[in-house]
Design a protein around this motif. Structure first.
Motif, mmCIF file in Angstrom:
data_model
loop_
_atom_site.group_PDB
_atom_site.id
_atom_site.type_symbol
_atom_site.label_atom_id
_atom_site.label_comp_id
_atom_site.label_asym_id
_atom_site.label_seq_id
_atom_site.Cartn_x
_atom_site.Cartn_y
_atom_site.Cartn_z
ATOM 1 N N LEU A 77 36.536 29.402 37.793
ATOM 2 C CA LEU A 77 36.704 30.857 37.835
ATOM 3 C C LEU A 77 36.800 31.477 36.448
ATOM 4 C CD1 LEU A 77 37.139 33.260 39.821
ATOM 5 C CD2 LEU A 77 39.595 32.880 39.524
ATOM 6 N N ARG A 78 37.587 30.864 35.568
ATOM 7 C CA ARG A 78 37.791 31.455 34.245
ATOM 8 C C ARG A 78 36.502 31.477 33.440
ATOM 9 N NH1 ARG A 78 43.059 27.803 33.348
ATOM 10 N NH2 ARG A 78 41.706 26.516 34.650
ATOM 11 N N ALA A 79 35.744 30.378 33.494
ATOM 12 C CA ALA A 79 34.468 30.337 32.783
ATOM 13 C C ALA A 79 33.489 31.345 33.377
ATOM 14 C CB ALA A 79 33.881 28.925 32.840
ATOM 15 N N TRP A 80 33.497 31.461 34.693
ATOM 16 C CA TRP A 80 32.597 32.394 35.381
ATOM 17 C C TRP A 80 32.899 33.839 34.992
ATOM 18 C CZ3 TRP A 80 34.183 35.708 39.539
ATOM 19 C CH2 TRP A 80 33.140 36.314 40.253
ATOM 20 N N VAL A 81 34.170 34.179 34.875
ATOM 21 C CA VAL A 81 34.542 35.526 34.439
ATOM 22 C C VAL A 81 34.032 35.781 33.026
ATOM 23 C CG1 VAL A 81 36.494 36.999 33.793
ATOM 24 C CG2 VAL A 81 36.528 35.777 35.978
ATOM 25 N N LYS A 82 34.191 34.795 32.163
ATOM 26 C CA LYS A 82 33.713 34.953 30.790
ATOM 27 C C LYS A 82 32.198 35.107 30.725
ATOM 28 C CE LYS A 82 37.520 32.411 28.614
ATOM 29 N NZ LYS A 82 37.893 31.193 27.848
ATOM 30 N N LYS A 83 31.503 34.532 31.694
ATOM 31 C CA LYS A 83 30.044 34.646 31.751
ATOM 32 C C LYS A 83 29.589 35.908 32.480
ATOM 33 C CE LYS A 83 29.423 29.612 31.755
ATOM 34 N NZ LYS A 83 29.025 28.433 32.573
ATOM 35 N N LYS A 84 30.501 36.836 32.703
ATOM 36 C CA LYS A 84 30.198 38.156 33.274
ATOM 37 C C LYS A 84 29.821 38.089 34.749
ATOM 38 C CE LYS A 84 30.768 39.847 29.159
ATOM 39 N NZ LYS A 84 32.018 40.576 28.814
ATOM 40 N N GLY A 85 30.361 37.096 35.462
ATOM 41 C CA GLY A 85 30.092 37.021 36.884
ATOM 42 C C GLY A 85 30.564 38.240 37.655
ATOM 43 N N LEU A 86 31.672 38.817 37.207
ATOM 44 C CA LEU A 86 32.206 39.985 37.900
ATOM 45 C C LEU A 86 31.302 41.203 37.753
ATOM 46 C CD1 LEU A 86 36.053 39.776 37.246
ATOM 47 C CD2 LEU A 86 34.828 39.447 39.399
ATOM 48 N N ASP A 87 30.553 41.270 36.670
ATOM 49 C CA ASP A 87 29.613 42.377 36.519
ATOM 50 C C ASP A 87 28.582 42.353 37.649
ATOM 51 O OD1 ASP A 87 30.971 43.063 34.255
ATOM 52 O OD2 ASP A 87 29.442 42.364 32.844
ATOM 53 N N TRP A 88 28.093 41.153 37.945
ATOM 54 C CA TRP A 88 27.124 41.024 39.030
ATOM 55 C C TRP A 88 27.769 41.381 40.371
ATOM 56 C CZ3 TRP A 88 26.668 38.574 43.641
ATOM 57 C CH2 TRP A 88 25.405 38.585 44.233
ATOM 58 N N VAL A 89 29.001 40.929 40.582
ATOM 59 C CA VAL A 89 29.703 41.219 41.832
ATOM 60 C C VAL A 89 29.846 42.723 42.034
ATOM 61 C CG1 VAL A 89 31.939 41.067 43.009
ATOM 62 C CG2 VAL A 89 30.937 39.028 41.956
ATOM 63 N N ARG A 90 30.187 43.444 40.986
ATOM 64 C CA ARG A 90 30.349 44.890 41.116
ATOM 65 C C ARG A 90 29.025 45.574 41.468
ATOM 66 N NH1 ARG A 90 34.370 43.967 36.879
ATOM 67 N NH2 ARG A 90 36.412 44.576 37.741
ATOM 68 N N GLU A 91 27.931 45.048 40.966
ATOM 69 C CA GLU A 91 26.636 45.604 41.339
ATOM 70 C C GLU A 91 26.293 45.275 42.789
ATOM 71 O OE1 GLU A 91 23.466 44.594 38.739
ATOM 72 O OE2 GLU A 91 24.502 45.246 36.919
ATOM 73 N N GLU A 92 26.573 44.064 43.210
ATOM 74 C CA GLU A 92 26.291 43.638 44.587
ATOM 75 C C GLU A 92 27.216 44.357 45.573
ATOM 76 O OE1 GLU A 92 24.189 40.714 47.203
ATOM 77 O OE2 GLU A 92 23.797 41.948 45.443
ATOM 78 N N SER A 93 28.464 44.510 45.194
ATOM 79 C CA SER A 93 29.478 45.240 45.953
ATOM 80 C C SER A 93 29.579 44.798 47.411
ATOM 81 C CB SER A 93 29.202 46.749 45.886
ATOM 82 O OG SER A 93 30.298 47.474 46.436
ATOM 83 N N PRO A 94 29.852 43.518 47.653
ATOM 84 C CA PRO A 94 30.034 43.072 49.041
ATOM 85 C C PRO A 94 31.365 43.562 49.604
ATOM 86 C CG PRO A 94 30.557 41.293 47.535
ATOM 87 C CD PRO A 94 30.027 42.418 46.684
ATOM 88 N N ASP A 95 31.449 43.604 50.914
ATOM 89 C CA ASP A 95 32.714 43.948 51.564
ATOM 90 C C ASP A 95 33.725 42.815 51.418
ATOM 91 O OD1 ASP A 95 31.888 46.515 52.789
ATOM 92 O OD2 ASP A 95 30.456 45.226 53.825
ATOM 93 N N VAL A 96 33.220 41.591 51.416
ATOM 94 C CA VAL A 96 34.065 40.413 51.208
ATOM 95 C C VAL A 96 33.371 39.509 50.198
ATOM 96 C CG1 VAL A 96 35.287 38.477 52.260
ATOM 97 C CG2 VAL A 96 34.859 40.547 53.603
ATOM 98 N N LEU A 97 34.140 39.013 49.246
ATOM 99 C CA LEU A 97 33.646 38.065 48.259
ATOM 100 C C LEU A 97 34.380 36.744 48.453
ATOM 101 C CD1 LEU A 97 32.061 37.328 45.641
ATOM 102 C CD2 LEU A 97 34.050 38.183 44.361
ATOM 103 N N CYS A 98 33.618 35.684 48.708
ATOM 104 C CA CYS A 98 34.193 34.351 48.880
ATOM 105 C C CYS A 98 33.757 33.472 47.710
ATOM 106 C CB CYS A 98 33.719 33.734 50.192
ATOM 107 S SG CYS A 98 34.254 34.630 51.666
ATOM 108 N N LEU A 99 34.730 32.791 47.115
ATOM 109 C CA LEU A 99 34.459 31.949 45.948
ATOM 110 C C LEU A 99 34.884 30.518 46.233
ATOM 111 C CD1 LEU A 99 35.895 34.331 43.198
ATOM 112 C CD2 LEU A 99 33.528 34.198 44.015
ATOM 113 N N GLN A 100 34.116 29.584 45.701
ATOM 114 C CA GLN A 100 34.462 28.165 45.823
ATOM 115 C C GLN A 100 34.483 27.506 44.448
ATOM 116 O OE1 GLN A 100 31.198 28.962 47.551
ATOM 117 N NE2 GLN A 100 32.519 30.130 48.928
ATOM 118 N N GLU A 101 35.143 26.368 44.394
ATOM 119 C CA GLU A 101 35.328 25.585 43.167
ATOM 120 C C GLU A 101 35.886 26.476 42.058
ATOM 121 O OE1 GLU A 101 33.165 21.872 40.865
ATOM 122 O OE2 GLU A 101 31.927 23.174 42.116
#
Length: 322
Positions: A77-101
């Motif tokens: 999760l921490r590496a993914w946040v640093k790689k701007k994963g949340l930017d993509w999530v905000r564009e996708e804007s799902p009603d539910v976000l499920c994360l693994q590993e």
């Protein structure tokens, strides 16, 4: 975050690098980039890429999509946040976000995650005894009726692999299924998991239909990975794991992507970081949305967002008219 209290660990997921390396060895020959090409026997061919088609936002019976769920194995999760994963999530804007590993204890969660106002209802499960191992999360715009953790068996639940949220018309289950590991040392455990997890899902299905999403750590058919011939004895493509998935479908569930795109090849969700596997599209389809058959009339689309970066997996998104 709300979370489960789980307190044990196991060996790391394992075999991802071996699986990817084996893929690449076979792929070199397939793509004309291996020894034969270097000797001038074969010219390199461009990789065959998969393009996610435009989203379908209506069901077969004409109802408009009203539910959007995204699932993503973030490989930390921490590496993914640093790689701007949340930017993509905000564009996708799902009603539910499920994360693994997620590989992140609650005390170490990035502030970017904990402070997201878009998702006021956040749920977390992971191993407390071993930092940087396993873990799943579910972030919801709307509060579920109820949330539970695990599948009711200590031998599985101690690893923090499952969160189940109950909504008015369905259950949503996110899972990070155990890997059989390098040398298949955990294949017997994986077979036990498959039986117990299937029983858990079947019990839920008796109450109301469900959506299962996550990294299920299996490529079900030969079409679901680049090099099936070279991987039959590798974790994720053994006959036992594939049969486990077949039995899940036989129990009344449907692989949503294959339901809509039965013959679509080269559609993968995981690529090893080694040897430019993603650039050559030498991958595996390990991430799924599996539905109760009762939800099929509500299925609009099942997407593979393979251009989204930030992990060795890409996100997948489901559109439902529920």
């Amino acid at each position: 975050f709300q979370r489960a209290c789980v307190c044990a660990s196991r060996l790391p997921p394992g075999n991802m690098s071996k699986r990817g390396k084996k893929n690449e060895e076979v792929a070199d020959s397939d793509n004309g980039t291996g020894p034969a090409a270097k000797k001038g026997k074969k010219e390199a061919e461009p990789p065959i890429l998969y393009e996610d088609p435009p989203d379908k936002l209506t069901s077969k019976d004409g109802r408009a999509a009203g539910l959007k769920i995204t699932s993503w194995n973030v490989d930390g999760l921490r590496a993914w946040v640093k790689k701007k994963g949340l930017d993509w999530v905000r564009e996708e804007s799902p009603d539910v976000l499920c994360l693994q590993e997620t590989k992140c204890a609650e005390k170490a969660l990035p502030g970017e995650i904990t402070s997201m106002p878009e998702y006021p209802h956040k749920y977390w499960a992971g191993s407390e005894d071993k930092e940087g191992y396993s873990g799943v999360a579910m972030l919801c715009k709307t509060e579920p009726i109820n949330v539970t953790y695990g599948i009711g068996k200590e031998e599985h639940d101690k690893e923090g692999r499952v969160i189940t949220a109950e909504f008015p018309n369905y259950f949503l289950v996110t899972a990070y299924v155990p890997n059989a590991s390098r040398g298949l040392v955990r294949l017997d455990y994986r077979k036990t998991w498959d039986v117990d997890f299937r029983a858990y899902l079947s019990d839920l299905d008796k109450r109301k239909p469900l959506i299962l999403c996550g990294d299920l750590n299996v490529a079900h058919q030969e079409i679901d990975l680049k090099n099936p011939k070279g991987n039959r004895k590798n974790a994720g493509f053994t006959p036992e794991e594939r049969e486990g998935f077949t039995q899940l479908l036989d129990a009344g569930f449907v692989d949503s992507f294959r339901e809509l795109y039965p013959d679509q090849a080269y559609a993968y969700t995981f690529w090893t970081y080694m040897m430019n596997a993603r650039g050559k599209n030498v991958g595996w389809r390990l991430d799924y949305f599996v539905l109760s058959k009762a939800l099929l009339p509500s299925l609009c689309d099942s997407k593979i967002r393979n251009t989204a970066m930030g992990s060795d997996h890409c996100p997948i998104t489901l559109h439902m008219a529920v």
